[in-house]
Write an enzyme that holds these catalytic residues in place. Structure first.
Site, PDB file in Angstrom:
ATOM      1  N   HIS A   1      -6.657  -0.945  11.748  1.00 46.74           N
ATOM      2  CA  HIS A   1      -6.632  -0.417  12.974  1.00 46.74           C
ATOM      3  C   HIS A   1      -7.915   0.961  13.066  1.00 46.74           C
ATOM      4  O   HIS A   1      -7.918   1.409  11.526  1.00 46.74           O
ATOM      5  CB  HIS A   1      -5.304   0.038  12.551  1.00 46.74           C
ATOM      6  CG  HIS A   1      -4.037  -1.087  12.590  1.00 46.74           C
ATOM      7  ND1 HIS A   1      -3.258  -1.722  13.782  1.00 46.74           N
ATOM      8  CD2 HIS A   1      -3.469  -2.604  11.694  1.00 46.74           C
ATOM      9  CE1 HIS A   1      -2.087  -2.471  13.425  1.00 46.74           C
ATOM     10  NE2 HIS A   1      -3.088  -3.204  12.171  1.00 46.74           N
TER      11      HIS A   1
ATOM     12  N   GLU B   1      -6.087   2.237   8.031  1.00 41.54           N
ATOM     13  CA  GLU B   1      -6.824   3.310   9.006  1.00 41.54           C
ATOM     14  C   GLU B   1      -7.863   3.697   9.118  1.00 41.54           C
ATOM     15  O   GLU B   1      -7.501   4.851   7.895  1.00 41.54           O
ATOM     16  CB  GLU B   1      -5.751   4.421   9.448  1.00 41.54           C
ATOM     17  CG  GLU B   1      -4.012   3.899   9.479  1.00 41.54           C
ATOM     18  CD  GLU B   1      -4.062   3.451  11.175  1.00 41.54           C
ATOM     19  OE1 GLU B   1      -4.945   3.328  12.370  1.00 41.54           O
ATOM     20  OE2 GLU B   1      -2.237   2.872  11.887  1.00 41.54           O
TER      21      GLU B   1
END
Length: 538
Positions: free
Chosen positions: A436, A502
């Site tokens: 992500h 992330e």
């Protein structure tokens, strides 16, 4: 007998008093059981024993909340209950525990009894208590002794609480596993188990029965063999054994055997122990076919290539073995001087001397978002595009290394979160990597972080997250936001070691500039692979 309904009413009234959290229970029914502690679950007997002894209880709804972290204040209340430390107190030892604090009396009593200590005049009552500090307070409270050696791979000889953790091992208070995770918060169930086993010896684990590898006898000496408290010549002499005395071998520490001694363990030098009933040593004619590394917390070693044969030992997570042959799903190895078998599904293997051991892994790659869901948007980037590019590159490079891969999406497709987890579970993947990019209301938010969840394979997931995050930060030059626990669906519902990465903040101009670099996908893929290899310590 008090009915359950009446019991819950009493609990609701008494638990309005905060000091009873983890403290004195009310009158109880003989057959009372917590709603969330089923028979057969971890520490079931210990939890209910503490309830009956009025040491530790649950909440007004009849729940114990076994998986919640325990605070230092709650631990102080439980310890003073267990030890029966009462009496009035006055004064204020800690600046952050005033007399009107709900656990003031218990904290003061525990501190004055020498069980708890603060830091720079503060007690930090609301902080979770770590497992290392649980070991410290239990050894103080129950006069347990340990050595400078622990079996846990994450408790080194210079760790500040190694003696206390060793004491819990030697006295059958903690389960033996590959890791102890000393800095992790103790759960309410773990604390209940450790306190009950310290308080009532009948609950203690039989450290010998659960880990005896084989028997040996004293030999090769004309004088009695010293039994020492530590695996070195500085250890206290606990006993002396004559030639021919039989001992249970529990493990090896350097040149020393760990043996059963009374209700605990001790050490004797290897040179003076001969294995009883050992089979002929393995022939040197066989050649090593592959090298394997254990990827389970504890892997049984058996006499034959079947789960029905006798277990003769166990391999801990990360142990490297030489594989000489295969019989179906079983790998032939050498174990303590004899041929033995272990299941190949719990080994990651490579040819001797090869640089990567990822060849028999199945790795699920999950580029987040997709289709109608663009994810985060900012600085001319869409999250779904950024992570798909990185995921495709990672897929290619893993395949080049011989790994099998499964992608939740390899194009601009939308998938529900539960679908992503199902794909990985159905593929029986060894690892799950969700990719992500982050976003924040503030454009100043920056950096890389990696998440893990404790629902499945929690120890391995945390270690994998830490390894991958470290490599990404190093190679991308991002700010390190760390590896963190979270409850995201895709890492909660996947049953293998799982992480959610992330990469950086699309909403931050500097991070976005890194994501726009032509080599970004390559750098990410290489960093993730290095993290996976670090995880396996290969």
């Amino acid at each position: 007998m008090i009915t359950r309904k009446v019991f819950l009413v009493i609990m609701a009234v008494l638990l309005c008093i905060p000091s009873l959290i983890g403290g004195q229970p009310p009158a109880y029914a003989d057959e009372f059981e917590y709603n969330d502690v089923a028979k057969g679950s971890y520490a079931y007997n210990e939890i209910h024993y503490l309830y009956e002894k009025r040491i530790q209880t649950g909440d007004a709804s009849g729940n114990f909340r076994p998986n919640e972290s325990l605070t230092r204040a709650q631990a102080a209340v439980i310890m003073t209950n267990a030890l029966g430390i009462g009496g009035s107190v006055s004064g204020q030892t800690f600046s952050d525990v005033r007399p009107d604090h709900w656990a003031y009396s218990a904290i003061e009593r525990a501190a004055r009894a020498g069980i708890f200590r603060g830091n720079n005049g503060r007690f930090s009552p609301s902080d979770p208590i770590s497992k290392a500090h649980v070991a410290i307070i239990l050894t103080r409270a129950f006069n347990l002794t340990g050595t400078q050696t622990s079996h846990f791979s994450d408790v080194s000889a210079d760790f500040y609480a190694v003696r206390e953790i060793s004491a819990l091992e030697r006295n059958g208070i903690v389960e033996r596993a590959s890791r102890f995770q000393p800095n992790q918060s103790a759960t309410r169930a773990q604390f209940a188990a450790y306190v009950a086993r310290s308080f009532e010896p009948s609950f203690r684990l039989d450290v010998t029965e659960q880990s005896v590898l084989y028997q040996g006898k004293v030999a090769n000496t004309s004088t009695p063999l010293n039994v020492r408290s530590q695996p070195n010549m500085d250890g206290d002499v606990l006993a002396r054994l004559t030639v021919g005395t039989t001992v249970d071998i529990l493990g090896e520490v350097g040149n020393w055997f760990e043996i059963k001694h009374g209700n605990g363990v001790a050490y004797v030098h290897k040179n003076y122990i001969q294995k009883i009933g050992s089979s002929t040593s393995p022939s040197d004619d066989r050649k090593v076919m592959e090298e394997g590394r254990v990827i389970a917390n504890s892997l049984n070693v058996r006499q034959g290539p079947s789960a029905s044969t006798e277990t003769i030992g166990r391999l801990s997570f990360g142990t490297i073995v030489d594989i000489y042959d295969y019989s179906g799903n079983w790998a032939l190895i050498k174990f303590n001087g004899q041929w033995a078998y272990t299941h190949k599904d719990y080994l990651v293997t490579r040819k001797p001397g090869e640089g990567s051991g990822l060849g028999n892994l199945v790795i699920a790659i999950d580029p987040g978002h997709g289709g109608k869901d663009p994810g985060a948007v900012g600085n001319g980037l869409r999250e779904k595009d950024v992570v798909l590019g990185a995921g495709l590159e990672l897929n290619k490079r893993l395949k080049d290394l011989g790994a099998s891969t499964v992608m939740t999406r390899n194009n601009d497709t939308f998938l529900e979160l539960s679908q992503r987890a199902k794909i990985a579970n159905d593929a029986k993947a060894d690892l799950f990597i969700s990719i992500h990019a982050n976003a924040a209301a503030s454009a100043s938010a920056t950096g890389t972080e990696t998440y893990w969840n404790n629902s499945h394979s929690s120890e391995e997931s945390k270690a994998l997250a830490e390894a991958i995050n470290k490599r990404l930060v190093e190679d991308l030059g991002m700010r390190d936001r760390g590896a963190k626990q979270a409850n995201f669906v895709v890492i909660r519902e996947t049953k293998m070691p799982s992480v959610l990465i992330e990469l950086g903040f699309i909403t931050n101009s500097r991070d976005a500039a890194v994501m726009k670099r032509s080599d970004f996908n390559e750098v990410v893929a290489k960093a993730v692979i290095k993290g996976i290899e670090d995880f396996y310590n290969w």
